[in-house]
Design a protein around this motif. Structure first.
Motif, PDB file in Angstrom:
ATOM      1  N   LEU A   1       0.764  -1.081  -0.127  1.00 23.47           N
ATOM      2  CA  LEU A   1       0.004   0.252   0.065  1.00 23.47           C
ATOM      3  C   LEU A   1       0.955   1.062  -0.119  1.00 23.47           C
ATOM      4  O   LEU A   1       0.551   2.272  -0.780  1.00 23.47           O
ATOM      5  CB  LEU A   1      -0.847  -0.194   1.254  1.00 23.47           C
ATOM      6  N   GLU A   2       1.790   1.534   0.858  1.00 28.57           N
ATOM      7  CA  GLU A   2       2.820   2.484   0.901  1.00 28.57           C
ATOM      8  C   GLU A   2       3.534   2.792  -0.659  1.00 28.57           C
ATOM      9  O   GLU A   2       3.657   3.937  -0.960  1.00 28.57           O
ATOM     10  CB  GLU A   2       3.712   2.224   1.985  1.00 28.57           C
ATOM     11  N   TRP A   3       3.884   1.597  -1.403  1.00 31.90           N
ATOM     12  CA  TRP A   3       4.419   1.658  -2.656  1.00 31.90           C
ATOM     13  C   TRP A   3       3.291   2.183  -3.607  1.00 31.90           C
ATOM     14  O   TRP A   3       3.686   3.135  -4.382  1.00 31.90           O
ATOM     15  CB  TRP A   3       4.920   0.450  -3.093  1.00 31.90           C
ATOM     16  N   TYR A   4       2.287   1.493  -3.455  1.00 30.01           N
ATOM     17  CA  TYR A   4       1.182   2.059  -4.305  1.00 30.01           C
ATOM     18  C   TYR A   4       0.769   3.502  -4.130  1.00 30.01           C
ATOM     19  O   TYR A   4       0.603   4.272  -5.028  1.00 30.01           O
ATOM     20  CB  TYR A   4      -0.120   1.347  -4.261  1.00 30.01           C
ATOM     21  N   GLU A   5       0.613   3.981  -2.902  1.00 34.55           N
ATOM     22  CA  GLU A   5       0.254   5.447  -2.600  1.00 34.55           C
ATOM     23  C   GLU A   5       1.249   6.356  -3.093  1.00 34.55           C
ATOM     24  O   GLU A   5       1.066   7.500  -3.568  1.00 34.55           O
ATOM     25  CB  GLU A   5       0.477   5.495  -1.211  1.00 34.55           C
ATOM     26  N   LYS A   6       2.497   6.136  -3.057  1.00 38.27           N
ATOM     27  CA  LYS A   6       3.664   6.733  -3.722  1.00 38.27           C
ATOM     28  C   LYS A   6       3.757   6.718  -4.987  1.00 38.27           C
ATOM     29  O   LYS A   6       4.043   7.993  -5.559  1.00 38.27           O
ATOM     30  CB  LYS A   6       4.866   6.223  -3.124  1.00 38.27           C
ATOM     31  N   HIS A   7       3.239   5.921  -5.767  1.00 44.19           N
ATOM     32  CA  HIS A   7       3.204   5.743  -7.258  1.00 44.19           C
ATOM     33  C   HIS A   7       1.906   5.831  -8.009  1.00 44.19           C
ATOM     34  O   HIS A   7       1.919   5.748  -9.166  1.00 44.19           O
ATOM     35  CB  HIS A   7       3.996   4.528  -7.718  1.00 44.19           C
TER      36      HIS A   7
END
Length: 202
Positions: free
Chosen positions: A153-159
């Protein structure tokens, strides 16, 4: 005692009817551009486990030279299990291929965590379609409040604003028409399309 036996048979009949209905609906997704499947437990139309070959692009977390990198996942193998207590409890969906998908709705070891609670009258076909939607990173299906994988989720929110990345695959999750389903049934009967592990092995 007779009454109890009748109740047991009735429960089995209800389950068999449900499994048969699920199988008929799953034919809507069989041999599509994005999916094909075989039953690996239970004789169709009473399939209790499906092995799905998914042809959708997603993302995986890979370890390379001590670093963790997000890379493309160009297809995967997924098992859908319908337990004895199904449909009272949800199907279990688990990714068998490695590495597993890197997604907020999927645990790091490859078990699917649906974005909404299962109800006994839910359609297996629709449940599978929602799962496939997560593989292609459909924004409407991404769990942000209670994700299975916080790192994903952190990676998705970032990108997430990168339109070249999301959705990860633009293949439409279309369903077979009545005519196509009828043709599939004929193809299964003639052995041109394999719908079970038993038929595949003979």
């Amino acid at each position: 005692m007779v009454q109890f036996g009748a109740e047991v048979r009735n429960v089995k009949d209800i389950r068999s009817e449900r499994l048969s209905k699920d199988y008929e609906e799953m034919l809507r997704l069989q041999d599509t551009p994005y999916l094909s499947w075989i039953a690996v437990k239970g004789a169709p139309p009473f399939a209790e486990e499906y092995l799905l070959t998914v042809r959708l692009r997603s993302y995986a977390l890979s370890a390379t030279r001590g670093r963790y990198l997000v890379s493309e996942l160009n297809g995967c193998t997924v098992k859908v299990s319908l337990w004895d207590s199904y449909p009272r409890i949800a199907p279990q969906i688990r990714m068998l291929s490695f590495p597993p998908v890197f997604h907020p709705n999927w645990y790091s070891k490859g078990t699917y965590c649906p974005p909404q609670a299962w109800r006994p009258d839910d359609s297996l076909k629709d449940y599978v379609l929602r799962m496939l939607g997560t593989l292609k990173y459909d924004p409407a299906l991404i769990e942000t409040k209670a994700p299975a994988n916080y790192k994903a989720l952190e990676w998705y929110e970032k990108h997430r604003e990168n339109q070249a990345w999301f959705p990860s695959d633009d293949t439409a999750l279309t369903e077979n028409s009545d005519e196509q389903v009828a043709a599939l049934k004929a193809a299964v009967s003639s052995g041109k399309v394999i719908d079970s592990w038993q038929n595949r092995s003979t």
